[in-house]
Structure formats: structure tokens, C-alpha cells
Motif scaffolding. Structure first.
Motif, short mmCIF file in Angstrom:
data_model
loop_
_atom_site.label_atom_id
_atom_site.label_comp_id
_atom_site.label_asym_id
_atom_site.label_seq_id
_atom_site.Cartn_x
_atom_site.Cartn_y
_atom_site.Cartn_z
N ASP A 4 0.73 -1.16 -0.48
CA ASP A 4 0.09 -0.03 -0.17
C ASP A 4 1.02 1.20 -0.21
N ASP A 5 1.95 1.00 0.90
CA ASP A 5 2.80 2.62 1.03
C ASP A 5 3.27 2.31 -0.71
N ALA A 6 4.35 1.48 -0.75
CA ALA A 6 4.36 2.14 -2.80
C ALA A 6 3.25 1.82 -3.68
N ALA A 7 2.14 1.43 -3.28
CA ALA A 7 1.35 2.12 -4.18
C ALA A 7 1.20 3.61 -4.45
N SER A 8 0.82 4.15 -2.46
CA SER A 8 0.84 5.28 -2.87
C SER A 8 1.62 6.19 -3.25
N ALA A 9 2.95 6.03 -2.44
CA ALA A 9 4.61 6.71 -3.27
C ALA A 9 4.07 7.23 -5.23
N HIS A 10 4.12 5.62 -5.53
CA HIS A 10 3.41 5.05 -7.25
C HIS A 10 2.53 6.68 -7.33
N ALA A 56 12.23 9.78 -17.85
CA ALA A 56 12.75 9.52 -17.80
C ALA A 56 12.64 10.28 -15.96
N ARG A 57 11.72 10.86 -15.35
CA ARG A 57 11.07 11.17 -13.75
C ARG A 57 11.02 9.21 -13.22
N LEU A 58 10.28 8.68 -14.09
CA LEU A 58 10.21 7.37 -13.14
C LEU A 58 11.38 6.63 -13.11
N LYS A 59 12.61 7.24 -13.56
CA LYS A 59 13.26 5.87 -13.48
C LYS A 59 13.33 6.59 -11.49
N PRO A 60 14.08 5.03 -10.63
CA PRO A 60 14.39 4.97 -9.84
C PRO A 60 15.56 5.95 -9.06
N ASN A 61 15.35 6.81 -8.26
CA ASN A 61 16.65 7.49 -7.29
C ASN A 61 17.05 9.13 -8.87
N PHE A 62 16.07 9.24 -9.74
CA PHE A 62 15.44 10.16 -9.67
C PHE A 62 16.17 10.73 -8.93
N VAL A 63 17.09 12.38 -9.59
CA VAL A 63 17.36 13.90 -9.22
C VAL A 63 17.36 14.76 -10.08
#
Length: 148
Positions: A4-10, A56-63
Motif C-alpha cells: 500500500d505504501d509503495a502504491a501510494s508513493a507511485h 526519465a522522471r520514473l527512473k529510480p533515484n531520479f534527481v
């Protein structure tokens, strides 16, 4: 982290990306327009740019490397622009370059005057003029005859 936390973060990330795209939409369209594109090509390039931005924004650890979305959007446009012309099988010949060249070499105007007339900065005016000049130099003589 639960599912649920992962879905919320996504979902939150999707919301942030959508908001960034919306906030920069007019600026992006203006930028594409300033490069000499008009609809329907302008809308195609805008959509392709936003898809690349989203990916590009969906990539993990994007900054953001510059702390804001705009530089990434410009880079995404450059890739979308290149792909757009690759699909078309031709090199871009934006109207802005043509206008800058005509103002410089037909009307004898400098970069400041060109910039004022086209509503762009003088560096861009000089760049467009120079690109058009380079294109003309690269054309075979038989293609240049109709321009004389």
C-alpha cells in the motif's frame, strides 16, 4: 514498506510528474514554437517530449541535476526533435532559421535587430543565422540556382 505504501508513493510520483508537465506546458510549447515549429508538428513534438520526460522522471533515484524540471524538458525535446526528424527521413529546416538568414543577408540586419523582430534573444538569432548559412554552404550548386 508495504504494498500500500509503495502504491501510494507511485501514485504521488505520477501526480508530481503530471503537475510539473502541466506547469511547464506553455513554456515548452513556446520553446518549440521558437524553434520554428507549428501545429501539427508542434503538438507531436510536445507530446513526444512529455513522454520522454515522464519516462526519465520514473527512473529510480531520479534527481534533477539543476534543481528544476525545465533543463530536463529541454533535453527531452532535443531527443524528441532528433527522433521526429529521423522518422520523417529529413533534417530539420525550421522557419526561424530561414527568417533569421533572410533578415541578416537580404535585409542586412544584425543579431540584435533580428532578435527584436523574431522575439528571441540575440544569441539565438546569431545561432539561427549561422546554421542557415552553414546549410546553404553544404548544398550542391544545382540546388542553389533557384535561390539566386
Amino acid at each position: 514498506m508495504t504494498s500500500d505504501d509503495a502504491a501510494s508513493a507511485h501514485a504521488q510520483l505520477h501526480k508530481e510528474i503530471s503537475q510539473e508537465s502541466w506547469e511547464n506546458r506553455n513554456r515548452l510549447r513556446g520553446y518549440i514554437y521558437s524553434q520554428g515549429y507549428r501545429d501539427p508538428d508542434l503538438s507531436v513534438l510536445e507530446n513526444d517530449t512529455q513522454v520522454r520526460y515522464y519516462q526519465a522522471r520514473l527512473k529510480p533515484n531520479f534527481v534533477f541535476s539543476h534543481g528544476e524540471p525545465w533543463p530536463l524538458l529541454v533535453q527531452c525535446f532535443r531527443y524528441a526533435h532528433k527522433e521526429f526528424h529521423h522518422k520523417e527521413g529529413k533534417q530539420p529546416r525550421p522557419e526561424g532559421h530561414r527568417k533569421a538568414w533572410l533578415l541578416a543577408f537580404r535585409d542586412g540586419k544584425g543579431p540584435v535587430e533580428i532578435a527584436r523582430e523574431l522575439g528571441i534573444d540575440r544569441g539565438t538569432a546569431a545561432e539561427w543565422r549561422d546554421r542557415a548559412q552553414e546549410r546553404l554552404k553544404s548544398l550542391p550548386p544545382d540546388e542553389l540556382d533557384h535561390l539566386r
